[in-house]
Design a protein around this motif. Structure first.
Motif, PDB file in Angstrom:
ATOM      1  N   ASP A   4       0.644  -1.405   0.341  1.00  0.00           N
ATOM      2  CA  ASP A   4      -0.243  -0.162  -0.283  1.00  0.00           C
ATOM      3  C   ASP A   4       0.617   1.374   0.122  1.00  0.00           C
ATOM      4  O   ASP A   4       2.598   1.528  -0.030  1.00  0.00           O
ATOM      5  CB  ASP A   4      -1.189   0.254   1.018  1.00  0.00           C
ATOM      6  N   GLY A   5       0.048   2.736  -0.310  1.00  0.00           N
ATOM      7  CA  GLY A   5       1.130   3.574   0.049  1.00  0.00           C
ATOM      8  C   GLY A   5       2.017   3.463   1.608  1.00  0.00           C
ATOM      9  O   GLY A   5       2.539   4.793   0.948  1.00  0.00           O
ATOM     10  N   ASP A   6       1.356   3.466   2.292  1.00  0.00           N
ATOM     11  CA  ASP A   6       2.462   3.206   2.797  1.00  0.00           C
ATOM     12  C   ASP A   6       3.703   2.260   3.814  1.00  0.00           C
ATOM     13  O   ASP A   6       4.514   2.100   4.594  1.00  0.00           O
ATOM     14  CB  ASP A   6       1.607   3.267   4.907  1.00  0.00           C
ATOM     15  N   ASP A   7       4.377   1.924   2.051  1.00  0.00           N
ATOM     16  CA  ASP A   7       4.693   0.676   2.474  1.00  0.00           C
ATOM     17  C   ASP A   7       4.604  -0.420   3.090  1.00  0.00           C
ATOM     18  O   ASP A   7       5.458  -1.242   3.247  1.00  0.00           O
ATOM     19  CB  ASP A   7       6.099   1.331   2.530  1.00  0.00           C
ATOM     20  N   ARG A   8       3.080  -0.632   3.304  1.00  0.00           N
ATOM     21  CA  ARG A   8       2.795  -2.185   4.009  1.00  0.00           C
ATOM     22  C   ARG A   8       2.445  -3.622   3.403  1.00  0.00           C
ATOM     23  O   ARG A   8       1.202  -2.956   2.482  1.00  0.00           O
ATOM     24  CB  ARG A   8       1.720  -1.781   4.802  1.00  0.00           C
ATOM     25  N   THR A   9       2.665  -4.384   3.478  1.00  0.00           N
ATOM     26  CA  THR A   9       2.291  -5.079   2.217  1.00  0.00           C
ATOM     27  C   THR A   9       1.037  -5.945   3.057  1.00  0.00           C
ATOM     28  O   THR A   9       0.261  -6.218   4.047  1.00  0.00           O
ATOM     29  CB  THR A   9       3.089  -6.723   2.554  1.00  0.00           C
ATOM     30  N   LYS A  10       0.222  -5.462   2.110  1.00  0.00           N
ATOM     31  CA  LYS A  10      -1.545  -5.538   1.564  1.00  0.00           C
ATOM     32  C   LYS A  10      -1.336  -7.082   1.435  1.00  0.00           C
ATOM     33  O   LYS A  10      -2.880  -7.638   1.611  1.00  0.00           O
ATOM     34  CB  LYS A  10      -2.028  -4.883   1.077  1.00  0.00           C
ATOM     35  N   GLN A  11      -1.216  -7.514   0.227  1.00  0.00           N
ATOM     36  CA  GLN A  11      -1.202  -9.084   0.487  1.00  0.00           C
ATOM     37  C   GLN A  11      -0.166  -9.599  -0.423  1.00  0.00           C
ATOM     38  O   GLN A  11       0.228  -9.216  -1.052  1.00  0.00           O
ATOM     39  CB  GLN A  11      -2.340  -9.066  -1.101  1.00  0.00           C
ATOM     40  N   PHE A  12       0.190 -11.148   0.033  1.00  0.00           N
ATOM     41  CA  PHE A  12       1.046 -11.386  -1.081  1.00  0.00           C
ATOM     42  C   PHE A  12       0.581 -13.272  -1.263  1.00  0.00           C
ATOM     43  O   PHE A  12      -0.781 -13.551  -0.167  1.00  0.00           O
ATOM     44  CB  PHE A  12       2.283 -12.231   0.336  1.00  0.00           C
ATOM     45  N   ARG A  13       0.933 -13.843  -2.496  1.00  0.00           N
ATOM     46  CA  ARG A  13       0.862 -14.605  -2.871  1.00  0.00           C
ATOM     47  C   ARG A  13       1.862 -15.869  -3.597  1.00  0.00           C
ATOM     48  O   ARG A  13       2.534 -14.914  -3.938  1.00  0.00           O
ATOM     49  CB  ARG A  13      -0.007 -14.493  -3.979  1.00  0.00           C
ATOM     50  N   MET A  14       1.814 -16.317  -3.287  1.00  0.00           N
ATOM     51  CA  MET A  14       3.162 -17.592  -3.572  1.00  0.00           C
ATOM     52  C   MET A  14       1.867 -19.321  -4.601  1.00  0.00           C
ATOM     53  O   MET A  14       2.035 -19.719  -3.918  1.00  0.00           O
ATOM     54  CB  MET A  14       3.979 -18.349  -2.606  1.00  0.00           C
ATOM     55  N   LYS A  15       3.043 -18.875  -5.493  1.00  0.00           N
ATOM     56  CA  LYS A  15       2.491 -20.372  -6.604  1.00  0.00           C
ATOM     57  C   LYS A  15       3.529 -21.309  -7.158  1.00  0.00           C
ATOM     58  O   LYS A  15       4.322 -20.574  -7.292  1.00  0.00           O
ATOM     59  CB  LYS A  15       1.485 -19.546  -8.072  1.00  0.00           C
ATOM     60  N   GLY A  16       3.627 -22.276  -6.823  1.00  0.00           N
ATOM     61  CA  GLY A  16       4.539 -23.398  -7.173  1.00  0.00           C
ATOM     62  C   GLY A  16       4.682 -24.672  -7.292  1.00  0.00           C
ATOM     63  O   GLY A  16       3.345 -25.200  -6.358  1.00  0.00           O
ATOM     64  N   ALA A  17       5.820 -26.220  -7.491  1.00  0.00           N
ATOM     65  CA  ALA A  17       5.393 -26.638  -7.162  1.00  0.00           C
ATOM     66  C   ALA A  17       5.839 -27.829  -6.110  1.00  0.00           C
ATOM     67  O   ALA A  17       6.752 -27.071  -5.686  1.00  0.00           O
ATOM     68  CB  ALA A  17       6.042 -27.439  -7.755  1.00  0.00           C
TER      69      ALA A  17
END
Length: 61
Positions: A6-19
């Motif tokens: 976000d605009g305050d440099d905070r993580t809002k969402q994180f997605r990880m895909k893989g095997a």
């Protein structure tokens, strides 16, 4: 991996895909209400496990 900030440099969402060993991995974590108070109640001792003990059991098999 993808991460939304976000605009305050905070993580809002994180997605990880893989095997993974047991099939595909698709994990999304969404962070809501940063810096808000929370109430946490510990579960009863009968409902918890020590991850170190679980890993020892896996190594033994």
């Amino acid at each position: 991996m993808d991460m939304w900030v976000d605009g305050d440099d905070r993580t809002k969402q994180f997605r990880m895909k893989g095997a993974a060993d047991k099939g595909p991995l698709d994990m999304t974590i969404t962070f809501l209400d940063c810096n808000k108070p929370v109430n946490v109640t510990a579960p009863p001792a009968k409902d918890i496990a020590d991850l170190a003990d679980l890993f020892k059991e896996l190594d033994a098999s």
